[in-house]
Scaffold this active site. Sequence first.
Site, PDB file in Angstrom:
ATOM      1  N   ARG A  41     -11.239   9.724   4.540  1.00  0.00           N
ATOM      2  CA  ARG A  41     -10.260  10.404   4.413  1.00  0.00           C
ATOM      3  C   ARG A  41     -10.395  11.199   5.994  1.00  0.00           C
ATOM      4  NH1 ARG A  41      -6.112   9.430   0.244  1.00  0.00           N
ATOM      5  NH2 ARG A  41      -6.633   7.594  -0.376  1.00  0.00           N
ATOM      6  N   ARG A  45      -5.856  16.086   4.189  1.00  0.00           N
ATOM      7  CA  ARG A  45      -4.815  16.963   4.318  1.00  0.00           C
ATOM      8  C   ARG A  45      -5.645  19.012   4.881  1.00  0.00           C
ATOM      9  NH1 ARG A  45       0.103  18.382   2.985  1.00  0.00           N
ATOM     10  NH2 ARG A  45       1.603  16.344   2.791  1.00  0.00           N
ATOM     11  N   ARG A  54       1.700  16.765   9.574  1.00  0.00           N
ATOM     12  CA  ARG A  54       2.759  16.218   8.910  1.00  0.00           C
ATOM     13  C   ARG A  54       3.935  17.066   8.587  1.00  0.00           C
ATOM     14  NH1 ARG A  54       4.230  14.864   5.317  1.00  0.00           N
ATOM     15  NH2 ARG A  54       2.804  13.598   3.476  1.00  0.00           N
ATOM     16  N   ASP A  90      -3.055   3.535   6.052  1.00  0.00           N
ATOM     17  CA  ASP A  90      -2.545   3.037   4.584  1.00  0.00           C
ATOM     18  C   ASP A  90      -3.034   2.726   4.605  1.00  0.00           C
ATOM     19  OD1 ASP A  90      -3.640   4.285   2.205  1.00  0.00           O
ATOM     20  OD2 ASP A  90      -1.216   5.108   1.765  1.00  0.00           O
ATOM     21  N   TYR A 165      -1.386  -2.531  -6.542  1.00  0.00           N
ATOM     22  CA  TYR A 165      -0.068  -1.648  -6.539  1.00  0.00           C
ATOM     23  C   TYR A 165       0.735  -2.577  -6.530  1.00  0.00           C
ATOM     24  CZ  TYR A 165      -3.745   2.205  -5.562  1.00  0.00           C
ATOM     25  OH  TYR A 165      -4.316   3.389  -5.235  1.00  0.00           O
TER      26      TYR A 165
HETATM   27  O1  1CP Z   1      -9.068   9.181   7.352  1.00  0.00           O
HETATM   28  C1  1CP Z   1      -8.901   8.114   7.126  1.00  0.00           C
HETATM   29  O2  1CP Z   1      -9.879   7.890   6.263  1.00  0.00           O
HETATM   30  C2  1CP Z   1      -8.181   7.061   7.003  1.00  0.00           C
HETATM   31  C3  1CP Z   1      -6.668   7.202   7.164  1.00  0.00           C
HETATM   32  C4  1CP Z   1      -6.448   6.715   5.465  1.00  0.00           C
HETATM   33  C5  1CP Z   1      -7.690   5.705   4.603  1.00  0.00           C
HETATM   34  C6  1CP Z   1      -8.511   5.181   4.969  1.00  0.00           C
HETATM   35  C7  1CP Z   1      -5.952   6.789   4.441  1.00  0.00           C
HETATM   36  C8  1CP Z   1      -5.033   8.415   4.584  1.00  0.00           C
HETATM   37  N1  1CP Z   1      -5.626   6.341   2.902  1.00  0.00           N
HETATM   38  C9  1CP Z   1      -6.436   5.572   3.132  1.00  0.00           C
HETATM   39  C10 1CP Z   1      -7.587   4.092   2.683  1.00  0.00           C
HETATM   40  C11 1CP Z   1      -6.484   4.136   0.873  1.00  0.00           C
HETATM   41  N2  1CP Z   1      -5.095   4.489   0.471  1.00  0.00           N
HETATM   42  C12 1CP Z   1      -7.372   3.753   0.072  1.00  0.00           C
HETATM   43  C13 1CP Z   1      -8.540   3.506  -0.176  1.00  0.00           C
HETATM   44  C14 1CP Z   1     -10.011   4.757  -0.550  1.00  0.00           C
HETATM   45  C15 1CP Z   1     -10.013   5.261  -1.551  1.00  0.00           C
HETATM   46  O3  1CP Z   1     -10.617   4.640  -2.513  1.00  0.00           O
HETATM   47  O4  1CP Z   1     -10.175   6.545  -1.022  1.00  0.00           O
HETATM   48  C16 1CP Z   1      -6.566   4.511  -0.699  1.00  0.00           C
HETATM   49  C17 1CP Z   1      -6.890   3.480  -2.601  1.00  0.00           C
HETATM   50  C18 1CP Z   1      -5.124   4.509  -0.998  1.00  0.00           C
HETATM   51  C19 1CP Z   1      -4.142   4.434  -1.538  1.00  0.00           C
HETATM   52  C20 1CP Z   1      -3.670   5.532  -1.436  1.00  0.00           C
HETATM   53  N3  1CP Z   1      -3.124   6.745  -0.279  1.00  0.00           N
HETATM   54  C21 1CP Z   1      -3.415   6.860  -2.845  1.00  0.00           C
HETATM   55  C22 1CP Z   1      -4.045   6.991  -3.790  1.00  0.00           C
HETATM   56  C23 1CP Z   1      -3.024   6.191  -4.571  1.00  0.00           C
HETATM   57  C24 1CP Z   1      -3.279   6.190  -6.188  1.00  0.00           C
HETATM   58  O5  1CP Z   1      -3.446   7.312  -6.981  1.00  0.00           O
HETATM   59  O6  1CP Z   1      -4.303   5.481  -6.682  1.00  0.00           O
HETATM   60  C25 1CP Z   1      -2.612   8.210  -1.874  1.00  0.00           C
HETATM   61  C26 1CP Z   1      -2.048   9.639  -2.812  1.00  0.00           C
HETATM   62  C27 1CP Z   1      -2.495   8.005  -0.558  1.00  0.00           C
HETATM   63  C28 1CP Z   1      -1.931   8.737   1.413  1.00  0.00           C
HETATM   64  C29 1CP Z   1      -2.653   8.683   2.189  1.00  0.00           C
HETATM   65  N4  1CP Z   1      -3.077   7.797   2.207  1.00  0.00           N
HETATM   66  C30 1CP Z   1      -3.812   8.920   3.482  1.00  0.00           C
HETATM   67  C31 1CP Z   1      -3.392  10.008   3.607  1.00  0.00           C
HETATM   68  C32 1CP Z   1      -4.046  11.250   4.473  1.00  0.00           C
HETATM   69  C33 1CP Z   1      -2.534  10.217   2.156  1.00  0.00           C
HETATM   70  C34 1CP Z   1      -2.272  11.165   1.562  1.00  0.00           C
HETATM   71  C35 1CP Z   1      -0.628  11.063   2.166  1.00  0.00           C
HETATM   72  C36 1CP Z   1      -0.470  12.824   2.653  1.00  0.00           C
HETATM   73  O7  1CP Z   1       0.040  13.465   1.288  1.00  0.00           O
HETATM   74  O8  1CP Z   1      -0.408  13.501   4.042  1.00  0.00           O
END
Ligand code: 1CP
Length: 356
Positions: A41, A45, A54, A90, A165
């Site tokens: 990540r 943020r 964003r 994502d 999901y």
């Molecule tokens: O910088 C990086 O790592 C690249 C971008 C990236 C990756 C590889 C993002 C951006 N998300 C992911 C993978 C991801 N997304 C996973 C696997 C990694 C982990 O275990 O954390 C999962 C489970 C998600 C699903 C997801 N997307 C969630 C979790 C939801 C939940 O409660 O189960 C969330 C909050 C997101 C949104 C997201 N994805 C990425 C970002 C920066 C964000 C936040 C968006 C924002 O608020 O701007």
Amino acid sequence: MTTESKACSIAPVGAASLADSAFIRACFGKNKGRIPVWVMRQAGRYLPEYRALREKVSFLELCRTPEHVALATSDPIKRFGFDAAIMFSDILPLLEPMGFELEYAKGGPQVTPAIKSPDDVKRMVEYDVASKMDYVFGGVRAIKESIPQTPLLGVAGSPFTLACYAIEGHGSKTFDTVKQFMYKHPKAAEELLDKITSATIVYLQEQIKAGADGVQLFDSWSGILSVGEYSAWSLKYTSRIFEALKSYNVPRLLFVNNLAPYIHLVAELDCEVIGVDYRMDLAMAQRALPGKAIQGNLDPNILFCDPEEVSRRTRMMLESLDSHDNLIANLGHGILPPTPIESVSAFVETVHSFRS
Ligand code: 1CP
């Protein structure tokens, strides 16, 4: 010919030219130089550049616009000098070509309509990942133009994690509905995991063809499973994906969040790198994974200490290991949004200066 047998045997241009980078060498256990480091990540943020972007665009708009994707991916590389980039996207957008709608609301991602019955699995449309996800491959090409010297990881979720999901419709701590569906409808569960696996194979193959120098599969939710369940519902499909990517000769990385119960099974997988979560002793993981590189695993919460403590803890982690030739330093899960920037710099500098 199935989609899985279409893999080409020619190494992509990016991979060939970056074969000498610390990251790629470490993936193959052959790094004698400085230890590579990146953080999961890393484009999120906690980074002012990301927050500014964003303010202008929504999360999905960002993911769908190659020039934004290139910017979000390259900003952390330019700021911290990470040794690998990870494509900004994502794991959930891959559900869209399979017939789901995706929304990022305040409370987290929402997937509709969630799967409730075996008929819902049957209704999952014939998807054309190669054309429907074209914006992602455009993003990969834009990143390679922007930071050609940095190895780039493509991204996908594991089939089990995506199924979580698709069935639950949103995040959860326990995904009880998912396990209940798997036990009540084993045939439909298999069909669902099969469909997601086939889509994921094409998705990752296309990312490699577009220029990704490696791929990381995120298995975020298998950690809720018993060992038998993990073997049947996750490992089997992960293994199929890695098999279908083998001939591309790029490193294949797997992150399992809560690796310890399954490490003996993961050790048998045909892949190059295993990401280790923060719960597990890194040296123990290294010993349990002969022939593989390891990636991890500083607890993201340590980055809330002052930079001296971050450095001290990072050194402790590095000193605990028998070998550093097969190590990629990383966090043990994604970096948290309010993490101080100075701690990230301290982490990177400590890793880079540990062995020159
Ligand atoms: O910088 C990086 O790592 C690249 C971008 C990236 C990756 C590889 C993002 C951006 N998300 C992911 C993978 C991801 N997304 C996973 C696997 C990694 C982990 O275990 O954390 C999962 C489970 C998600 C699903 C997801 N997307 C969630 C979790 C939801 C939940 O409660 O189960 C969330 C909050 C997101 C949104 C997201 N994805 C990425 C970002 C920066 C964000 C936040 C968006 C924002 O608020 O701007």
